[in-house]
Design a protein around this motif. Structure first.
Motif, PDB file in Angstrom:
ATOM      1  N   GLU A 128     -18.035  70.875  26.454  1.00  0.00           N
ATOM      2  CA  GLU A 128     -16.858  70.077  26.865  1.00  0.00           C
ATOM      3  C   GLU A 128     -16.633  70.090  28.387  1.00  0.00           C
ATOM      4  OE1 GLU A 128     -13.884  68.685  25.882  1.00  0.00           O
ATOM      5  OE2 GLU A 128     -14.466  69.523  23.957  1.00  0.00           O
ATOM      6  N   LEU A 129     -16.945  70.723  28.850  1.00  0.00           N
ATOM      7  CA  LEU A 129     -16.742  70.139  30.491  1.00  0.00           C
ATOM      8  C   LEU A 129     -17.703  71.214  31.147  1.00  0.00           C
ATOM      9  CD1 LEU A 129     -15.377  68.956  33.604  1.00  0.00           C
ATOM     10  CD2 LEU A 129     -14.379  70.727  33.176  1.00  0.00           C
ATOM     11  N   LEU A 130     -19.032  70.260  31.798  1.00  0.00           N
ATOM     12  CA  LEU A 130     -19.973  71.976  32.989  1.00  0.00           C
ATOM     13  C   LEU A 130     -19.098  71.050  34.509  1.00  0.00           C
ATOM     14  CD1 LEU A 130     -22.078  73.210  33.896  1.00  0.00           C
ATOM     15  CD2 LEU A 130     -23.943  71.481  33.401  1.00  0.00           C
ATOM     16  N   GLU A 131     -19.036  72.063  35.313  1.00  0.00           N
ATOM     17  CA  GLU A 131     -18.731  72.498  36.310  1.00  0.00           C
ATOM     18  C   GLU A 131     -19.824  72.737  37.171  1.00  0.00           C
ATOM     19  OE1 GLU A 131     -15.438  73.252  38.258  1.00  0.00           O
ATOM     20  OE2 GLU A 131     -14.588  72.886  36.531  1.00  0.00           O
ATOM     21  N   LEU A 132     -20.285  71.966  38.154  1.00  0.00           N
ATOM     22  CA  LEU A 132     -21.977  72.785  39.024  1.00  0.00           C
ATOM     23  C   LEU A 132     -20.877  72.620  41.407  1.00  0.00           C
ATOM     24  CD1 LEU A 132     -24.794  70.703  37.613  1.00  0.00           C
ATOM     25  CD2 LEU A 132     -23.833  72.732  36.908  1.00  0.00           C
ATOM     26  N   GLN A 133     -21.240  73.967  41.090  1.00  0.00           N
ATOM     27  CA  GLN A 133     -20.216  73.730  42.271  1.00  0.00           C
ATOM     28  C   GLN A 133     -21.468  74.214  43.294  1.00  0.00           C
ATOM     29  OE1 GLN A 133     -17.903  77.037  42.342  1.00  0.00           O
ATOM     30  NE2 GLN A 133     -16.459  75.812  41.061  1.00  0.00           N
ATOM     31  N   PRO A 134     -20.869  73.939  45.014  1.00  0.00           N
ATOM     32  CA  PRO A 134     -22.446  73.215  45.393  1.00  0.00           C
ATOM     33  C   PRO A 134     -23.374  73.671  45.971  1.00  0.00           C
ATOM     34  CG  PRO A 134     -20.378  73.204  46.758  1.00  0.00           C
ATOM     35  CD  PRO A 134     -19.952  73.564  45.348  1.00  0.00           C
ATOM     36  N   LYS A 135     -23.572  75.419  45.561  1.00  0.00           N
ATOM     37  CA  LYS A 135     -24.545  76.061  45.696  1.00  0.00           C
ATOM     38  C   LYS A 135     -25.485  76.730  44.567  1.00  0.00           C
ATOM     39  CE  LYS A 135     -23.107  78.205  49.628  1.00  0.00           C
ATOM     40  NZ  LYS A 135     -22.793  79.488  50.501  1.00  0.00           N
ATOM     41  N   ALA A 136     -24.958  75.774  43.097  1.00  0.00           N
ATOM     42  CA  ALA A 136     -25.489  75.676  41.528  1.00  0.00           C
ATOM     43  C   ALA A 136     -26.878  75.203  42.622  1.00  0.00           C
ATOM     44  CB  ALA A 136     -24.599  74.384  40.913  1.00  0.00           C
ATOM     45  N   LYS A 137     -27.931  75.691  41.539  1.00  0.00           N
ATOM     46  CA  LYS A 137     -29.488  75.528  41.159  1.00  0.00           C
ATOM     47  C   LYS A 137     -29.265  75.546  39.959  1.00  0.00           C
ATOM     48  CE  LYS A 137     -30.543  74.876  45.651  1.00  0.00           C
ATOM     49  NZ  LYS A 137     -29.035  74.168  45.940  1.00  0.00           N
ATOM     50  N   ILE A 138     -29.946  74.918  39.099  1.00  0.00           N
ATOM     51  CA  ILE A 138     -30.124  74.747  37.810  1.00  0.00           C
ATOM     52  C   ILE A 138     -31.494  74.554  37.432  1.00  0.00           C
ATOM     53  CG2 ILE A 138     -29.871  73.558  35.548  1.00  0.00           C
ATOM     54  CD1 ILE A 138     -27.002  75.096  37.168  1.00  0.00           C
ATOM     55  N   GLU A 139     -32.714  75.075  36.231  1.00  0.00           N
ATOM     56  CA  GLU A 139     -33.822  74.895  36.422  1.00  0.00           C
ATOM     57  C   GLU A 139     -33.447  74.969  34.344  1.00  0.00           C
ATOM     58  OE1 GLU A 139     -36.622  77.384  38.128  1.00  0.00           O
ATOM     59  OE2 GLU A 139     -36.006  77.816  39.693  1.00  0.00           O
ATOM     60  N   GLY A 140     -33.735  73.297  34.062  1.00  0.00           N
ATOM     61  CA  GLY A 140     -33.710  73.123  32.869  1.00  0.00           C
ATOM     62  C   GLY A 140     -33.017  72.129  32.941  1.00  0.00           C
ATOM     63  N   ASP A 141     -33.025  72.025  31.126  1.00  0.00           N
ATOM     64  CA  ASP A 141     -31.820  70.273  30.858  1.00  0.00           C
ATOM     65  C   ASP A 141     -30.745  71.331  30.247  1.00  0.00           C
ATOM     66  OD1 ASP A 141     -34.767  69.585  30.156  1.00  0.00           O
ATOM     67  OD2 ASP A 141     -34.984  69.472  28.239  1.00  0.00           O
ATOM     68  N   GLY A 185     -34.495  69.029  35.974  1.00  0.00           N
ATOM     69  CA  GLY A 185     -34.250  68.717  34.545  1.00  0.00           C
ATOM     70  C   GLY A 185     -33.134  67.826  34.245  1.00  0.00           C
ATOM     71  N   LYS A 186     -33.506  67.186  32.178  1.00  0.00           N
ATOM     72  CA  LYS A 186     -32.598  66.157  31.864  1.00  0.00           C
ATOM     73  C   LYS A 186     -31.281  66.972  31.954  1.00  0.00           C
ATOM     74  CE  LYS A 186     -36.717  65.386  28.763  1.00  0.00           C
ATOM     75  NZ  LYS A 186     -36.486  65.693  27.423  1.00  0.00           N
ATOM     76  N   LEU A 187     -30.176  65.553  32.233  1.00  0.00           N
ATOM     77  CA  LEU A 187     -28.777  65.130  32.309  1.00  0.00           C
ATOM     78  C   LEU A 187     -28.565  64.907  30.382  1.00  0.00           C
ATOM     79  CD1 LEU A 187     -27.591  64.646  36.058  1.00  0.00           C
ATOM     80  CD2 LEU A 187     -28.111  66.761  33.881  1.00  0.00           C
ATOM     81  N   CYS A 188     -28.457  65.137  29.327  1.00  0.00           N
ATOM     82  CA  CYS A 188     -28.509  64.544  28.559  1.00  0.00           C
ATOM     83  C   CYS A 188     -26.481  64.634  28.181  1.00  0.00           C
ATOM     84  CB  CYS A 188     -29.172  65.341  27.316  1.00  0.00           C
ATOM     85  SG  CYS A 188     -30.495  65.917  27.751  1.00  0.00           S
ATOM     86  N   PRO A 189     -25.714  63.510  28.277  1.00  0.00           N
ATOM     87  CA  PRO A 189     -24.431  63.554  28.045  1.00  0.00           C
ATOM     88  C   PRO A 189     -24.254  63.660  26.661  1.00  0.00           C
ATOM     89  CG  PRO A 189     -24.996  61.320  28.754  1.00  0.00           C
ATOM     90  CD  PRO A 189     -26.275  62.653  28.921  1.00  0.00           C
ATOM     91  N   ILE A 190     -23.216  64.630  25.987  1.00  0.00           N
ATOM     92  CA  ILE A 190     -23.103  64.431  24.331  1.00  0.00           C
ATOM     93  C   ILE A 190     -22.372  63.839  23.705  1.00  0.00           C
ATOM     94  CG2 ILE A 190     -21.580  66.215  23.064  1.00  0.00           C
ATOM     95  CD1 ILE A 190     -22.322  68.287  24.307  1.00  0.00           C
TER      96      ILE A 190
END
Length: 133
Positions: free
Chosen positions: A81-94, A110-115
């Motif tokens: 449903e919802l992804l919230e990325l706050q200021p200190k989020a570090k993502i390594e992946g799609d 990584g890639k952003l893939c809207p469902i």
């Protein structure tokens, strides 16, 4: 899904200083302040929320209805449903999501893939402008 309905309660906590090795399945809500080396998945069939706090490190797949991240995730993320990325989020992946809220400072490698948008966009057929025979 979460606009009108009440969010599920957070019933489980992986505390800072704890390290879980292996896959994890949860119901309702889970907050991670420690480290998880393995996949984290919400149990299907009911609403779920996953909070990965500033001190948390997750190495593996993450999947839940509502995912809030302010820590580090190394692996794919699937927010139904919802992804919230706050200021200190570090993502390594799609990352796949239905709705995305990203604060300044959050980083995705990584890639952003809207469902749902993959099927809506129909790619045009390419034709050659000239044929040399």
């Amino acid at each position: 899904m979460f606009g009108k309905k009440k969010q599920p309660p957070i019933k489980s906590l992986i505390a800072q200083g704890s390290c879980i090795e292996g896959n994890l399945v949860f119901t309702d809500g889970l907050r991670v302040d420690g480290e998880v080396r393995g996949n984290i998945r919400a149990n299907e069939g009911s609403a779920s929320i996953l909070v990965i706090s500033e001190s948390a490190i997750v190495t593996g797949l993450v999947q839940a209805d509502h995912v809030i991240i302010n820590g580090r995730v190394m692996g794919p993320i699937h927010a139904i449903e919802l992804l919230e990325l706050q200021p200190k989020a570090k993502i390594e992946g799609d990352v796949s999501y239905k709705s995305l809220e990203m604060h300044q400072g959050a980083v995705i490698t990584g890639k952003l893939c809207p469902i749902g948008l993959q099927t809506l966009e129909e790619k045009p057929t390419l034709k050659l402008a000239a044929h040399n025979i």
